[in-house]
Structure formats: C-alpha cells, structure tokens
Design an enzyme around this catalytic site. Structure first.
Site, PDB file in Angstrom:
ATOM      1  NE  ARG A   1      -7.471   9.470  -5.319  1.00 17.85           N
ATOM      2  CZ  ARG A   1      -8.678   9.130  -5.034  1.00 17.85           C
ATOM      3  NH1 ARG A   1      -9.369   9.177  -3.963  1.00 17.85           N
ATOM      4  NH2 ARG A   1      -9.320   8.877  -6.213  1.00 17.85           N
TER       5      ARG A   1
ATOM      6  CG  PHE B   1      -3.699   6.973 -17.308  1.00 14.50           C
ATOM      7  CD1 PHE B   1      -4.416   6.943 -18.474  1.00 14.50           C
ATOM      8  CD2 PHE B   1      -2.491   6.558 -16.998  1.00 14.50           C
ATOM      9  CE1 PHE B   1      -3.701   6.604 -19.660  1.00 14.50           C
ATOM     10  CE2 PHE B   1      -1.737   5.954 -18.281  1.00 14.50           C
ATOM     11  CZ  PHE B   1      -2.255   5.794 -19.356  1.00 14.50           C
TER      12      PHE B   1
ATOM     13  CG  ASP C   1      -7.273  12.550 -17.765  1.00 17.81           C
ATOM     14  OD1 ASP C   1      -7.148  11.622 -16.807  1.00 17.81           O
ATOM     15  OD2 ASP C   1      -7.870  12.715 -18.596  1.00 17.81           O
TER      16      ASP C   1
ATOM     17  CG  ASP D   1      -5.801   4.713 -11.467  1.00 16.77           C
ATOM     18  OD1 ASP D   1      -6.152   3.751 -11.467  1.00 16.77           O
ATOM     19  OD2 ASP D   1      -6.358   5.513 -10.534  1.00 16.77           O
TER      20      ASP D   1
ATOM     21  CB  CYS E   1      -9.749   0.475 -12.387  1.00 14.46           C
ATOM     22  SG  CYS E   1      -9.802   0.882 -14.084  1.00 14.46           S
TER      23      CYS E   1
HETATM   24  N1  SAH Z   1      -6.326   8.236 -10.611  1.00 16.91           N
HETATM   25  C1  SAH Z   1      -7.663   8.908 -10.922  1.00 16.91           C
HETATM   26  C2  SAH Z   1      -8.603   8.070 -11.902  1.00 16.91           C
HETATM   27  C3  SAH Z   1      -8.136   7.750 -13.265  1.00 16.91           C
HETATM   28  S1  SAH Z   1      -9.535   7.285 -14.365  1.00 16.91           S
HETATM   29  C4  SAH Z   1      -8.397   9.101  -9.572  1.00 16.91           C
HETATM   30  O1  SAH Z   1      -7.938   8.423  -8.800  1.00 16.91           O
HETATM   31  O2  SAH Z   1      -9.284   9.940  -9.727  1.00 16.91           O
HETATM   32  C5  SAH Z   1      -8.484   7.028 -15.802  1.00 16.91           C
HETATM   33  C6  SAH Z   1      -8.304   8.515 -16.476  1.00 16.91           C
HETATM   34  O3  SAH Z   1      -7.344   8.006 -17.719  1.00 16.91           O
HETATM   35  C7  SAH Z   1      -9.653   9.218 -16.887  1.00 16.91           C
HETATM   36  O4  SAH Z   1      -9.575  10.501 -16.317  1.00 16.91           O
HETATM   37  C8  SAH Z   1      -9.190   9.340 -18.408  1.00 16.91           C
HETATM   38  O5  SAH Z   1      -9.744  10.539 -18.994  1.00 16.91           O
HETATM   39  C9  SAH Z   1      -7.789   9.076 -18.510  1.00 16.91           C
HETATM   40  N2  SAH Z   1      -7.323   8.618 -19.945  1.00 16.91           N
HETATM   41  C10 SAH Z   1      -7.889   7.753 -20.735  1.00 16.91           C
HETATM   42  N3  SAH Z   1      -6.929   7.460 -21.783  1.00 16.91           N
HETATM   43  C11 SAH Z   1      -6.028   8.273 -21.442  1.00 16.91           C
HETATM   44  C12 SAH Z   1      -4.636   8.646 -22.207  1.00 16.91           C
HETATM   45  N4  SAH Z   1      -4.419   7.962 -23.729  1.00 16.91           N
HETATM   46  N5  SAH Z   1      -3.798   9.571 -22.098  1.00 16.91           N
HETATM   47  C13 SAH Z   1      -4.168  10.148 -20.845  1.00 16.91           C
HETATM   48  N6  SAH Z   1      -5.180   9.952 -20.123  1.00 16.91           N
HETATM   49  C14 SAH Z   1      -6.351   9.249 -20.482  1.00 16.91           C
END
Ligand code: SAH
Length: 390
Positions: A207, A223, A245, A294, A334
């Site tokens: 980050r 995401f 998200d 992400d 990930c």
């Molecule tokens: N970058 C964040 C972690 C992301 S985890 C951090 O560092 O805290 C991945 C995320 O993608 C989750 O919150 C999940 O709800 C979301 N997600 C999954 N499929 C998705 C989609 N089709 N569109 C938007 N978000 C999505």
C-alpha cells in the site's frame, strides 16, 4: 511413538525441508497412529527425518513440526515457536499489526494467526494443529496478554481434514469491531464478519508503494474491499478516488474508513460489479490517472486455472483501457495457482489486446510478515505490479 517410513523412490522434497508427507509417499510403518497423533518420519533406509502430526483423512498424511529428534511437541514447543515468530516480525519492523504465524513459513503447518494490535485472529486448518488450539491460545495469553482472541475457522478447507467450519471467541467475548493503524491511517476491522481474518495484512507493505504515483491524480480502485488502497491514495495526495466492490458491506466499511480518516471528500465508494462498471466506463471514454486492481483468486483449484487466467486478463485489459496515456496501473493477484511468470504473461497479453505498452515501476510480493520459504513454493502467492501504461 509410531514410526512411518518413506518409500524408496520418494523423499527428496521432504528430506530437503518440505514439511508435507503425502499418502502415496508412505511405505512401511511401525505401529498405528490415530488422527492428530505426533508421529516420527524416517527415510526408506531408516534415517530420522522429523516429527509431525498425522491424519489418515487427509491426503497430506503427515505435516512435520520439527526435524530435531529430541524436541518434544508440547505446550512449551508452541510457546517457543510463537515467541520466535513474533521476534522475527519485530526484527522486520512490524509493531502493531502483522501475520504473526504464516503456517509452514513459521514451522507451524496449517496455523494462521493475525495480530491486530491487542487482538488476535486464529485459523487452525488441519486436525493435527486444531487439537493444539488450547496450547496456542495459552501461549498468546502469556506472550501478549491480549484483549481478545477470536477463531475464524469458517473455512471450507477444514472439511478436507474432517473438521467442521466454525467461528467464535477463544477468550471472554469482546467487541469484534476494532480499529487498527497502518501507515498513518486508521481502518475499521470486523474480526467476526470481515473477509478471511477481517483484514488483508498481506498488502500492508505494498500500500505504501503507490505514494509517488497518486499525487494530484484521479484514481479508480476496483475490488477495494474496505477501501485500504483508496485511503492510501487520498493520504498520499490523490485529487479524487473512486473505489468499487461488489460487497455492500465492504463498501459501507470503506465509506466509514474515509470518514474515520477525514478523506470523505476525496474518496467515494460504490457497490457494483467491477467487470461491468469498467466495461461501461471504457465505452463512455472515461479516463483515470491511476487504476488499481486487487481482484479475488478467481479459482481455488489447479483444474480451474484457465478460469483464473481469463478473469485476470479480462479485468486487467479493462483496467488498462481506462488509464490515460502515461498513467499507472496497479495490479495484483493473490493465488499461488498463478505463479509470477504466468501473471506477467497475462498482463502482457492484456496490454497487447489493449494496444498499450507497459513500463515497469514496481514488482513486489506479499508483505514480509508472510515469509516465503524457497523450499515450500506454495508460501509465495501474492504478485503486486505497478506499471506505467504508455
Ligand atoms: N484490496 C483489498 C482486498 C481485495 S479482496 C485490500 O487490500 O484490503 C477482493 C475484493 O473483491 C473483495 O472485497 C470482494 O468483495 C471483491 N469482489 C469480488 N468480485 C467482485 C466483482 N465482480 N466486482 C467488484 N468486486 C468484487
């Protein structure tokens, strides 16, 4: 103690430090172990390899805990391992939050412990470690005197071990909505109902990597979960940030995190499907200085790897198209099912289809509190890339 002997033609991997012994690698045995028992493992010719826990229900029959024949596996062993892991995290500069135990990488296979200041979240993902939960909690109590310990064992992989999924308090109940500090920002963490253990500590070092590219920028994050990268962008001087998200709950927490840090005028969040939103906005000709992605793993099994490749390619293609010429793409993956070279190949394919060239800015992996053991390749799972999109 029951003894297991490896078959003649196997053992190189185990002898060289990998802690897993698969069912098809075992030959003779001396005695009959019960699920969860500590057993001894020997090579075909009888030389001692190590001691570990056994489960006949699991394809990973034995997971080694020590290679020292004289070391006892008891409460003191777990205390020592957890103390050592904490000392290692402190050496690396972690003070408040860290992945305290990263399973195999800390010599405690299938155990995950996240430390969120005075609170701890535990996952015991195999039967042989689950039965030591009492000893593990006891060690945490002695070393940290925590305000609370919570079990997030609501994880399907436990069923492969014949274990039920569950979650709950391992100490007196406490308020599971806590606030942590990271890189000068504050974040709400929902230990009980957040994703995984509540917060993605594995990106905490990454980050900070965006600090130079977001100054004065219009930023899009897809995401975003609870908005951690978005908040960092605002903190490092972004002009505007939009986080997306699919989870309404994640977006609500992201919005509270913006308020908590006084960035509510800069950071906005929306609950949408990122695939659809990015596609629509490309058609509308929207552009951003920085796009951050992400996404989740897209697959949990090697058999479905093509699904992950398609997902990563698709979202990166859409993300890249939204980056202004000379802007930046921040992208991550990930899952250890997509190794680093494959991830780079996917990003290259996306760039080709988007008719854009890339200039690499930063190429990283998971934060150092999730150590990578070179002899246990699955410990390396996170890829984190920043490129300039020309
Ligand atoms: N970058 C964040 C972690 C992301 S985890 C951090 O560092 O805290 C991945 C995320 O993608 C989750 O919150 C999940 O709800 C979301 N997600 C999954 N499929 C998705 C989609 N089709 N569109 C938007 N978000 C999505």
């Amino acid at each position: 103690m029951v003894k297991y002997f490896l078959r003649k033609k196997v053992g190189g991997r185990v002898v060289n430090g990998h802690p897993w012994v698969f069912a098809n690698e075992l030959g003779d045995q001396d005695g009959e172990a019960k699920a969860g028992d500590i057993v001894e493992v020997y090579s075909y010719n009888g030389s001692f390899i190590g001691k570990g826990y056994y489960n006949h229900e699991s394809q990973i029959r034995i997971r080694l805990l020590t290679r020292d024949k004289d070391e006892q596996i008891d409460n003191a062993f777990f205390h020592k391992k957890i103390k050592e892991a904490w000392e290692y995290r402190q050496t690396l500069g972690y003070v408040e939050n860290c992945r305290l135990i990263f399973g195999e990488a800390d010599g405690l296979p299938a155990l995950i412990i996240d430390k969120f200041n005075d609170y701890f979240v535990i996952q015991t993902l195999a039967l042989g470690i689950d039965i030591w939960k009492g000893a593990i909690v006891d060690a945490l109590q002695k070393i940290f005197k925590p305000k609370g310990i919570y079990e997030r064992n609501d994880v399907p992989v436990r069923e492969l071990e014949g274990l039920e999924q569950k979650k709950g308090f391992l100490t007196e109940p406490f308020d599971t909505n806590i606030i942590i500090n990271e890189n000068g920002l504050k974040f709400h963490v929902d230990i009980e109902n957040g994703q995984k253990t509540g917060y993605f500590l594995d990106q905490q070092d990454n980050r900070r990597e965006i600090r130079n590219i977001v100054k004065g920028a219009n930023v899009l994050e897809a995401f975003c979960y609870t908005g951690t990268f978005s908040l960092h962008a605002a903190h490092y001087g972004a002009k505007s940030v939009l986080g997306l998200d699919i989870s309404e709950k994640a977006v609500a927490t992201a919005t509270s995190n913006a308020v908590l840090n006084g960035h509510e005028n800069i950071c906005k969040f929306e609950a949408v499907n990122a695939f659809d939103a990015l596609k629509t906005w490309t058609k509308e000709g929207k552009e951003y200085d920085v796009v951050m992605l992400d996404p989740p793993a897209f697959t949990k099994s090697r058999a479905n790897i093509q699904k992950a490749i398609t997902g990563y390619k698709e979202i990166n293609l859409r993300g890249m198209k939204l980056v202004k010429p000379g802007g930046f793409l921040v992208t991550a993956s990930c899952t250890n099912l997509v190794p680093p070279d494959l991830f780079i190949e996917i990003i290259q394919m996306a760039a080709k289809d988007a008719r854009r060239q890339l200039r690499q800015v930063s190429w990283q992996t998971q934060a150092a509190d999730h150590p990578i053991l070179w002899h246990v390749p699955t410990t390396e799972y996170l890829k984190f890339l920043i490129v300039q999109v020309l």
